[in-house]
Design a protein around this motif. Sequence first.
Motif, PDB file in Angstrom:
ATOM      1  N   TYR A  90       3.207   6.176  -5.867  1.00 17.28           N
ATOM      2  CA  TYR A  90       3.399   7.309  -4.980  1.00 17.28           C
ATOM      3  C   TYR A  90       3.034   8.613  -5.656  1.00 17.28           C
ATOM      4  O   TYR A  90       3.255   8.785  -6.845  1.00 17.28           O
ATOM      5  CB  TYR A  90       4.855   7.382  -4.537  1.00 17.28           C
ATOM      6  N   ASP A 123      10.230  -2.276 -10.888  1.00 15.55           N
ATOM      7  CA  ASP A 123      11.469  -1.685 -10.375  1.00 15.55           C
ATOM      8  C   ASP A 123      11.733  -2.076  -8.925  1.00 15.55           C
ATOM      9  O   ASP A 123      12.846  -2.449  -8.561  1.00 15.55           O
ATOM     10  CB  ASP A 123      11.461  -0.150 -10.534  1.00 15.55           C
ATOM     11  N   ASP A 160       7.454  -2.898  -2.541  1.00 13.23           N
ATOM     12  CA  ASP A 160       7.400  -2.259  -1.234  1.00 13.23           C
ATOM     13  C   ASP A 160       6.284  -2.945  -0.432  1.00 13.23           C
ATOM     14  O   ASP A 160       6.511  -4.007   0.152  1.00 13.23           O
ATOM     15  CB  ASP A 160       7.145  -0.768  -1.518  1.00 13.23           C
ATOM     16  N   SER A 161       5.063  -2.430  -0.455  1.00 11.45           N
ATOM     17  CA  SER A 161       3.960  -3.085   0.269  1.00 11.45           C
ATOM     18  C   SER A 161       3.598  -4.427  -0.362  1.00 11.45           C
ATOM     19  O   SER A 161       3.050  -5.304   0.295  1.00 11.45           O
ATOM     20  CB  SER A 161       2.722  -2.182   0.272  1.00 11.45           C
ATOM     21  N   THR A 169       0.909  -3.603  -5.439  1.00 11.91           N
ATOM     22  CA  THR A 169       0.875  -3.445  -6.895  1.00 11.91           C
ATOM     23  C   THR A 169       0.987  -4.809  -7.583  1.00 11.91           C
ATOM     24  O   THR A 169       0.157  -5.165  -8.422  1.00 11.91           O
ATOM     25  CB  THR A 169       2.042  -2.547  -7.379  1.00 11.91           C
ATOM     26  N   VAL A 185      14.994   4.892  -2.280  1.00  9.61           N
ATOM     27  CA  VAL A 185      16.047   4.888  -3.293  1.00  9.61           C
ATOM     28  C   VAL A 185      15.566   5.501  -4.603  1.00  9.61           C
ATOM     29  O   VAL A 185      14.375   5.459  -4.928  1.00  9.61           O
ATOM     30  CB  VAL A 185      16.587   3.456  -3.536  1.00  9.61           C
TER      31      VAL A 185
HETATM   32  P1  IMP Z   1       3.987  -1.439  -3.699  1.00 12.58           P
HETATM   33  O1  IMP Z   1       2.635  -1.652  -4.308  1.00 12.58           O
HETATM   34  O2  IMP Z   1       3.873  -0.768  -2.350  1.00 12.58           O
HETATM   35  O3  IMP Z   1       4.821  -2.679  -3.650  1.00 12.58           O
HETATM   36  O4  IMP Z   1       4.634  -0.320  -4.581  1.00 12.58           O
HETATM   37  C1  IMP Z   1       5.754  -0.455  -5.347  1.00 12.58           C
HETATM   38  C2  IMP Z   1       5.971   0.870  -6.067  1.00 12.58           C
HETATM   39  O5  IMP Z   1       6.239   1.892  -5.114  1.00 12.58           O
HETATM   40  C3  IMP Z   1       7.186   0.838  -6.959  1.00 12.58           C
HETATM   41  O6  IMP Z   1       6.877   0.430  -8.256  1.00 12.58           O
HETATM   42  C4  IMP Z   1       7.646   2.278  -6.926  1.00 12.58           C
HETATM   43  O7  IMP Z   1       6.961   3.025  -7.900  1.00 12.58           O
HETATM   44  C5  IMP Z   1       7.250   2.764  -5.569  1.00 12.58           C
HETATM   45  N1  IMP Z   1       8.375   2.725  -4.612  1.00 12.58           N
HETATM   46  C6  IMP Z   1       8.485   1.966  -3.500  1.00 12.58           C
HETATM   47  N2  IMP Z   1       9.641   2.179  -2.851  1.00 12.58           N
HETATM   48  C7  IMP Z   1      10.303   3.108  -3.587  1.00 12.58           C
HETATM   49  C8  IMP Z   1      11.600   3.742  -3.436  1.00 12.58           C
HETATM   50  O8  IMP Z   1      12.393   3.498  -2.503  1.00 12.58           O
HETATM   51  N3  IMP Z   1      11.930   4.636  -4.411  1.00 12.58           N
HETATM   52  C9  IMP Z   1      11.120   4.935  -5.458  1.00 12.58           C
HETATM   53  N4  IMP Z   1       9.909   4.363  -5.637  1.00 12.58           N
HETATM   54  C10 IMP Z   1       9.502   3.464  -4.702  1.00 12.58           C
END
Ligand code: IMP
Length: 182
Positions: free
Chosen positions: A71, A102, A105-106, A109, A155
Amino acid sequence: MNKDVKSILIDENEIQKIVKDISAKITNDYKDRNSKLLLLCILKGSVVFMGDLMKNINLPVEIDFMKVSSYGSDAKTSGNVNIILDIHRTDLADVDILIVEDIIDSGKTLSYLSEYLLLKGAKSVKTVTLLDKPSRREVDFVPDYTGKIIPDEFVVGYGLDYAEKYRALPYVGILKEEVYSK
Ligand code: IMP
Ligand code: MG
């Protein structure tokens, strides 16, 4: 409690219990292997979880770090994954990598990184995440170890940030909406 936090989702005691449970499972799953176990921390959000995990896994571990784009200063997910800091070792043939994240989300990563590290020659690649928001998935991804499934809330704390703030809070808290909507 921090004034920008609406409520505490996971307090320090619960976090420590989650860490101990996951560490015991990991210890048991990896104890009979001859290969090296590499804990790969995804910066920066996973750094606190990583520190606790490595103390509780009852096996010799090596550690390394990668940083990928996530983000910006807002609470929306970014489309693609960019590697900002890579691991530079090439001797991965006898290395079992456990990616430490940590929050998922999607799923972009970790699905990208798992494939990337297998292509780099790791013996195996598994993933451990403290938190998971499965309702937000855009790509199919199921982690090997999950601390806690949480609802679709933004969060912070225990390493997680919003615009680089709140990482040092000892608990995981739900951020007040007014903080990221203004
Ligand atoms: P993904 O590739 O969308 O699964 O991204 C996961 C990454 O998004 C995590 O490692 C966090 O850095 C960030 N992220 C997703 N949700 C949150 C949240 O609720 N709080 C803080 N960081 C988040
Ligand atoms: Mg992260």
